[in-house]
Design an enzyme around this catalytic site. Structure first.
Site, PDB file in Angstrom:
ATOM      1  N   GLY A 104       0.923 -27.399 -43.255  1.00 24.41           N
ATOM      2  CA  GLY A 104       0.398 -26.304 -44.065  1.00 24.41           C
ATOM      3  C   GLY A 104       1.415 -25.186 -44.213  1.00 24.41           C
ATOM      4  O   GLY A 104       2.603 -25.390 -44.016  1.00 24.41           O
ATOM      5  N   HIS A 139       5.289 -24.146 -48.988  1.00 24.56           N
ATOM      6  CA  HIS A 139       6.202 -23.360 -49.828  1.00 24.56           C
ATOM      7  C   HIS A 139       6.867 -24.320 -50.816  1.00 24.56           C
ATOM      8  O   HIS A 139       6.505 -25.511 -50.866  1.00 24.56           O
ATOM      9  CB  HIS A 139       7.227 -22.624 -48.953  1.00 24.56           C
ATOM     10  CG  HIS A 139       7.903 -23.510 -47.951  1.00 24.56           C
ATOM     11  ND1 HIS A 139       8.783 -24.509 -48.309  1.00 24.56           N
ATOM     12  CD2 HIS A 139       7.814 -23.576 -46.598  1.00 24.56           C
ATOM     13  CE1 HIS A 139       9.221 -25.127 -47.236  1.00 24.56           C
ATOM     14  NE2 HIS A 139       8.635 -24.590 -46.165  1.00 24.56           N
ATOM     15  N   HIS A 161       7.967 -27.785 -49.650  1.00 20.71           N
ATOM     16  CA  HIS A 161       6.894 -28.798 -49.616  1.00 20.71           C
ATOM     17  C   HIS A 161       6.547 -29.246 -51.042  1.00 20.71           C
ATOM     18  O   HIS A 161       6.321 -30.434 -51.279  1.00 20.71           O
ATOM     19  CB  HIS A 161       5.615 -28.225 -48.990  1.00 20.71           C
ATOM     20  CG  HIS A 161       5.760 -27.827 -47.553  1.00 20.71           C
ATOM     21  ND1 HIS A 161       5.762 -26.525 -47.147  1.00 20.71           N
ATOM     22  CD2 HIS A 161       5.889 -28.569 -46.437  1.00 20.71           C
ATOM     23  CE1 HIS A 161       5.882 -26.471 -45.824  1.00 20.71           C
ATOM     24  NE2 HIS A 161       5.964 -27.695 -45.367  1.00 20.71           N
ATOM     25  N   GLN A 213       3.375 -30.912 -30.699  1.00 22.79           N
ATOM     26  CA  GLN A 213       4.804 -30.743 -30.987  1.00 22.79           C
ATOM     27  C   GLN A 213       5.285 -29.320 -30.750  1.00 22.79           C
ATOM     28  O   GLN A 213       6.443 -29.004 -31.003  1.00 22.79           O
ATOM     29  CB  GLN A 213       5.150 -31.223 -32.394  1.00 22.79           C
ATOM     30  CG  GLN A 213       4.639 -30.365 -33.530  1.00 22.79           C
ATOM     31  CD  GLN A 213       4.919 -31.011 -34.874  1.00 22.79           C
ATOM     32  OE1 GLN A 213       4.240 -31.940 -35.295  1.00 22.79           O
ATOM     33  NE2 GLN A 213       5.942 -30.541 -35.568  1.00 22.79           N
ATOM     34  N   GLN A 267      14.482 -34.700 -37.294  1.00 25.13           N
ATOM     35  CA  GLN A 267      13.124 -35.255 -37.373  1.00 25.13           C
ATOM     36  C   GLN A 267      13.106 -36.470 -38.309  1.00 25.13           C
ATOM     37  O   GLN A 267      12.496 -37.504 -37.995  1.00 25.13           O
ATOM     38  CB  GLN A 267      12.175 -34.168 -37.876  1.00 25.13           C
ATOM     39  CG  GLN A 267      10.810 -34.682 -38.296  1.00 25.13           C
ATOM     40  CD  GLN A 267       9.855 -33.569 -38.648  1.00 25.13           C
ATOM     41  OE1 GLN A 267       9.322 -32.926 -37.767  1.00 25.13           O
ATOM     42  NE2 GLN A 267       9.626 -33.323 -39.923  1.00 25.13           N
TER      43      GLN A 267
HETATM   44  O1  PAF Z   1       7.841 -31.177 -40.470  1.00 24.77           O
HETATM   45  C1  PAF Z   1       6.653 -30.894 -40.194  1.00 24.77           C
HETATM   46  O2  PAF Z   1       6.010 -30.049 -40.831  1.00 24.77           O
HETATM   47  C2  PAF Z   1       5.982 -31.603 -39.033  1.00 24.77           C
HETATM   48  O3  PAF Z   1       6.875 -31.820 -37.994  1.00 24.77           O
HETATM   49  C3  PAF Z   1       5.268 -32.900 -39.429  1.00 24.77           C
HETATM   50  C4  PAF Z   1       6.261 -33.941 -39.923  1.00 24.77           C
HETATM   51  C5  PAF Z   1       4.247 -32.617 -40.502  1.00 24.77           C
HETATM   52  C6  PAF Z   1       4.547 -33.492 -38.222  1.00 24.77           C
HETATM   53  O4  PAF Z   1       3.580 -32.614 -37.728  1.00 24.77           O
END
Ligand code: PAF
Length: 285
Positions: free
Chosen positions: A34, A37, A40, A64, A158
């Protein structure tokens, strides 16, 4: 606000909805936490262009975060997020589960062996962070079963770890890395930028400027001397505190001193500004 988009809260209803749409259609998944911006939005647009159906998940994943304060401070802007998504397409399915839906028993991450990719840079400074990311992304990939899943290159480590996750868990999905979207002056888009004062947000362009200068130096200098140069650049400013700067090859993410021909390298940086932690990276060759 009223939206005609489907906002689904449970795995069961999501699975029913996806089954109804039919398994012959291509599907794209864009996992998010969420506070959406334009970074995304670019992932969501790409997913809409490339797939017949798209699921955007919005879930602030507790496992996380390595400190409770950061988790509690994480911005929650669901109405604005739904508005941004609906402007891209009203056909997108939005999945917004509660914590208990994802973690019915205990809120702990699974433990993965990411073959060292999780031990450097972000992993060194954030215990268990990538186990938490792996746990939620694996769950989403299993429930949505997408053809493609989209992740921003701003979180390049990531992205590599998620590629590794799909390899070790043998999850059949194409992981698509999408280019970093930047504010006008160069700061990489991030939900955290909202926490900066207007003045500092402009000054933070310094981070990208430093990365671009490092890229030029990479043509002639070795990684160690570039690192020294970056450390000194940050010492000269009062506004920023450098946490790390590393040059690594893109496969293993192992920091290097000298480059080898035919390998691809990237520079990675993490910086504190006004108590906000910002990360960025740049392709060097
Ligand atoms: O990059 C993110 O916003 C988060 O690490 C993800 C990939 C949605 C996992 O919670």
């Amino acid at each position: 606000m009223q939206f005609s988009m489907q906002v689904i809260k449970t795995k069961k209803v999501l699975t029913e909805k996806l089954n109804k749409l039919g398994s012959s259609l291509n599907s794209g998944l864009v996992p998010t936490m969420g506070a959406l911006h334009q970074g995304h939005a670019s992932l969501i647009r790409k997913a809409v262009e490339e797939n017949d159906k798209v699921v955007v998940s919005i879930f602030v994943n507790p496992t996380q975060f390595n400190n409770l304060e950061d988790l509690n401070k994480y911005p929650k802007t669901l109405d604005a997020d739904l508005h941004l998504i609906s402007e891209i397409s009203e056909d997108i399915i939005v999945f917004t589960p509660e914590v208990s839906e994802i973690y019915p028993k205990t809120v702990v991450p699974k433990i993965y062996d990411f073959e060292g990719l999780d031990k450097v840079m972000e992993g060194e400074f954030r215990d268990d962070h990538f186990n938490g990311v792996g746990t939620i992304v694996e769950e989403l990939l299993i429930v949505v079963h997408p053809t493609r899943a989209y992740f921003g290159e701003k979180d390049f480590q990531q992205l590599r770890i998620i590629q590794k996750l799909t390899e070790i868990r043998q999850i059949p999905v194409e992981i698509i890395g999408c280019e970093i979207v930047r504010e006008d002056h160069g700061l990489a888009m991030s939900s955290r930028n909202e926490r900066l004062s207007k003045e500092t947000r402009l000054k933070a362009a310094f981070i990208y400027e430093t990365l671009k200068a490092a890229k030029i130096k990479f043509g002639t200098d070795n990684a160690l001397s570039i690192k020294e140069w970056v450390v000194n650049e940050f010492k000269r400013t009062n506004d920023f505190e450098l946490e790390y700067f590393d040059i690594t090859d893109v496969e293993t993410l192992t920091p290097i001193i000298e480059k080898t021909n035919n390998l691809k390298y990237r520079a990675f940086i993490a910086v504190y500004v006004e108590n906000v932690r910002l990360i960025d990276n740049i392709a060097l060759n």
